[in-house]
Write a protein that holds these residues in place. Structure first.
Motif, mmCIF file in Angstrom:
data_model
loop_
_atom_site.group_PDB
_atom_site.id
_atom_site.type_symbol
_atom_site.label_atom_id
_atom_site.label_comp_id
_atom_site.label_asym_id
_atom_site.label_seq_id
_atom_site.Cartn_x
_atom_site.Cartn_y
_atom_site.Cartn_z
ATOM 1 N N LEU A 264 -51.131 5.076 23.928
ATOM 2 C CA LEU A 264 -50.247 3.915 23.892
ATOM 3 C C LEU A 264 -49.011 4.308 23.100
ATOM 4 O O LEU A 264 -49.125 4.718 21.943
ATOM 5 N N ASP A 265 -47.842 4.200 23.726
ATOM 6 C CA ASP A 265 -46.622 4.502 22.985
ATOM 7 C C ASP A 265 -45.672 3.309 23.046
ATOM 8 O O ASP A 265 -45.878 2.343 23.780
ATOM 9 N N ARG A 266 -44.625 3.389 22.255
ATOM 10 C CA ARG A 266 -43.693 2.271 22.097
ATOM 11 C C ARG A 266 -43.044 1.883 23.425
ATOM 12 O O ARG A 266 -42.918 0.702 23.747
ATOM 13 N N THR A 267 -42.657 2.877 24.207
ATOM 14 C CA THR A 267 -41.978 2.592 25.479
ATOM 15 C C THR A 267 -42.897 1.819 26.406
ATOM 16 O O THR A 267 -42.505 0.794 26.988
ATOM 17 N N LEU A 268 -44.111 2.280 26.536
ATOM 18 C CA LEU A 268 -45.064 1.588 27.419
ATOM 19 C C LEU A 268 -45.285 0.147 26.965
ATOM 20 O O LEU A 268 -45.281 -0.787 27.772
ATOM 21 N N LEU A 269 -45.463 -0.040 25.655
ATOM 22 C CA LEU A 269 -45.755 -1.383 25.140
ATOM 23 C C LEU A 269 -44.537 -2.291 25.297
ATOM 24 O O LEU A 269 -44.675 -3.462 25.670
ATOM 25 N N LYS B 2 -55.728 9.883 16.966
ATOM 26 C CA LYS B 2 -55.039 11.137 17.283
ATOM 27 C C LYS B 2 -53.871 10.734 18.178
ATOM 28 O O LYS B 2 -52.922 10.135 17.694
ATOM 29 N N HIS B 3 -53.998 11.015 19.470
ATOM 30 C CA HIS B 3 -52.878 10.682 20.362
ATOM 31 C C HIS B 3 -53.016 9.275 20.944
ATOM 32 O O HIS B 3 -52.155 8.829 21.678
ATOM 33 N N GLU B 4 -54.085 8.534 20.631
ATOM 34 C CA GLU B 4 -54.351 7.276 21.329
ATOM 35 C C GLU B 4 -53.273 6.228 21.076
ATOM 36 O O GLU B 4 -52.994 5.397 21.947
ATOM 37 N N VAL B 5 -52.705 6.212 19.864
ATOM 38 C CA VAL B 5 -51.580 5.328 19.546
ATOM 39 C C VAL B 5 -50.551 6.211 18.843
ATOM 40 O O VAL B 5 -50.836 6.759 17.774
ATOM 41 N N THR B 6 -49.380 6.335 19.445
ATOM 42 C CA THR B 6 -48.398 7.268 18.876
ATOM 43 C C THR B 6 -47.695 6.633 17.669
ATOM 44 O O THR B 6 -47.638 5.396 17.531
ATOM 45 N N ALA B 7 -47.149 7.477 16.818
ATOM 46 C CA ALA B 7 -46.568 7.009 15.558
ATOM 47 C C ALA B 7 -45.375 6.088 15.778
ATOM 48 O O ALA B 7 -45.032 5.289 14.883
ATOM 49 N N ASP B 8 -44.731 6.148 16.953
ATOM 50 C CA ASP B 8 -43.571 5.272 17.170
ATOM 51 C C ASP B 8 -43.979 3.808 17.379
ATOM 52 O O ASP B 8 -43.108 2.927 17.412
ATOM 53 N N PHE C 212 -46.122 -4.767 17.587
ATOM 54 C CA PHE C 212 -47.426 -4.577 18.245
ATOM 55 C C PHE C 212 -48.473 -4.063 17.260
ATOM 56 O O PHE C 212 -49.666 -4.193 17.484
ATOM 57 N N ASN C 213 -48.021 -3.465 16.195
ATOM 58 C CA ASN C 213 -48.922 -2.800 15.255
ATOM 59 C C ASN C 213 -49.781 -3.809 14.490
ATOM 60 O O ASN C 213 -49.276 -4.505 13.608
ATOM 61 N N ALA C 214 -51.054 -3.882 14.843
ATOM 62 C CA ALA C 214 -52.002 -4.693 14.057
ATOM 63 C C ALA C 214 -52.994 -3.793 13.344
ATOM 64 O O ALA C 214 -53.915 -4.283 12.683
#
Ligand code: CP
Length: 306
Positions: A247-252, A269-275, A281-283
């Motif tokens: 899941l990345d910022r652009t997709l969300l 790991k890569h499941e939710v990117t740092a952006d 969206f960050n809960a």
């Protein structure tokens, strides 16, 4: 105050009981837990409640959040903590390996409550069965359950949306993980729609109520919550490991509605990117933070009748 009711001996399913599985709790029990967590965190009540009580923190497998949050909760309630974060410093490892039975007896002999993480599914229940007196909290057992993680997850949803009923959730990545199994078990008490995109494409036959999907963009657009599990854990590494979705910022931003919440028990790991970290969206930071007040509430309720 709920805390007054608890200590007056009101209906409390947690009192004097081990915490092994989400199957032990109904929605009234969880609502009691959440209300006590509100009082302990928001109103800063309860400090000193567990003075004189000792927690043994027995982590036979790696952990950041579960161990620290339980220990912080115990200390914030005025209790004390001893234990180990690495079994290699105990007789569980090395040349004189003790039996599982003896180790289970030892860790339940020295404290009033034990929080235990173990790679073997069912091990916390074996510790609870020694009859040595300490209450046992399952801090994650193999591919079994992670009940206190689910308590934290549900509390975070209730805090964010003001309700759990009516939410539409998408679970992504590994449906075999203990955090997912505990969550799905608890969600049976609520009126939620549950979708999943398992990275291996397989449904979990234990949970036929979950709608299996494959088009991430289309499902993200119609849910309130995306819950990502870690793609692998120590207990699942190997040929069964799966790459999973990211899941990345652009997709969300392109496909999620503005109130969409992303939860992840971490570590990621890569499941939710740092952006995603600096987006609404960050809960998952709130979820990690809630680990302490929810465990404070749990411990207070467990000793509520003592
Ligand atoms: N969520 C969770 O169980 O994290 P740890 O493995 O760091 O305890």
């Amino acid at each position: 105050l709920v805390t007054d009711l608890v200590f007056a001996g009101s209906d409390n399913a947690f009192a004097d009981e081990h915490v092994l599985s989400m199957a032990q709790y109904g929605r009234d029990d969880l609502e009691l837990l959440f209300r006590v967590a509100d009082e302990l965190s928001v109103r800063r009540l309860g400090h000193g409640l567990l003075a004189g009580k000792l927690m043994v923190s027995a982590f036979f497998d790696q952990s950041t959040r579960t161990r620290l949050a339980h220990e912080a909760a115990m200390l914030r309630l005025g209790g004390a903590v001893t234990g180990f974060a690495d079994p290699s410093v105990t007789r569980a490892a090395g040349g004189t390996r003790e039996s599982h039975e003896d180790i289970a007896r030892m860790i339940t002999m020295y404290g009033d409550v034990v929080v235990v993480r173990h790679p073997v599914t069912g091990w916390p229940a074996r510790a609870a069965a020694t009859g040595e007196g300490a209450l046992v909290i399952n801090g994650g057992d193999g591919v079994g359950e992670h009940p206190t993680q689910t308590m934290v997850d549900l509390y975070t949803l209730r805090q964010r949306f003001g309700r759990i009923d009516g939410l539409r959730l998408l679970l992504v990545n590994d449906l075999r993980m203990r955090c997912v199994r505990s969550l799905l078990s608890a969600l049976r008490h609520y009126d939620c729609e549950i979708y999943a995109i398992p990275a291996d494409g397989k449904e979990n036959p234990e949970f036929p109520e979950v709608h299996i999907c494959d088009d991430l963009r289309s499902v993200v657009s119609k849910v309130d919550v995306v819950y990502s599990s870690p793609t692998v854990g120590p207990q699942l590494d190997g040929p069964d490991s799966v790459a999973g979705v990211s899941l990345d910022r652009t997709l969300l931003e392109q496909h999620g509605h503005q109130d969409l919440a992303v939860l992840h028990p971490l570590p990621r790991k890569h499941e939710v990117t740092a952006d995603v970290d600096d987006t609404p969206f960050n809960a998952y930071w709130a979820q990690a933070r809630n680990g302490v007040p929810v465990r404070m509430a749990l411990l207070a309720l467990m000793f509520g009748a003592r």
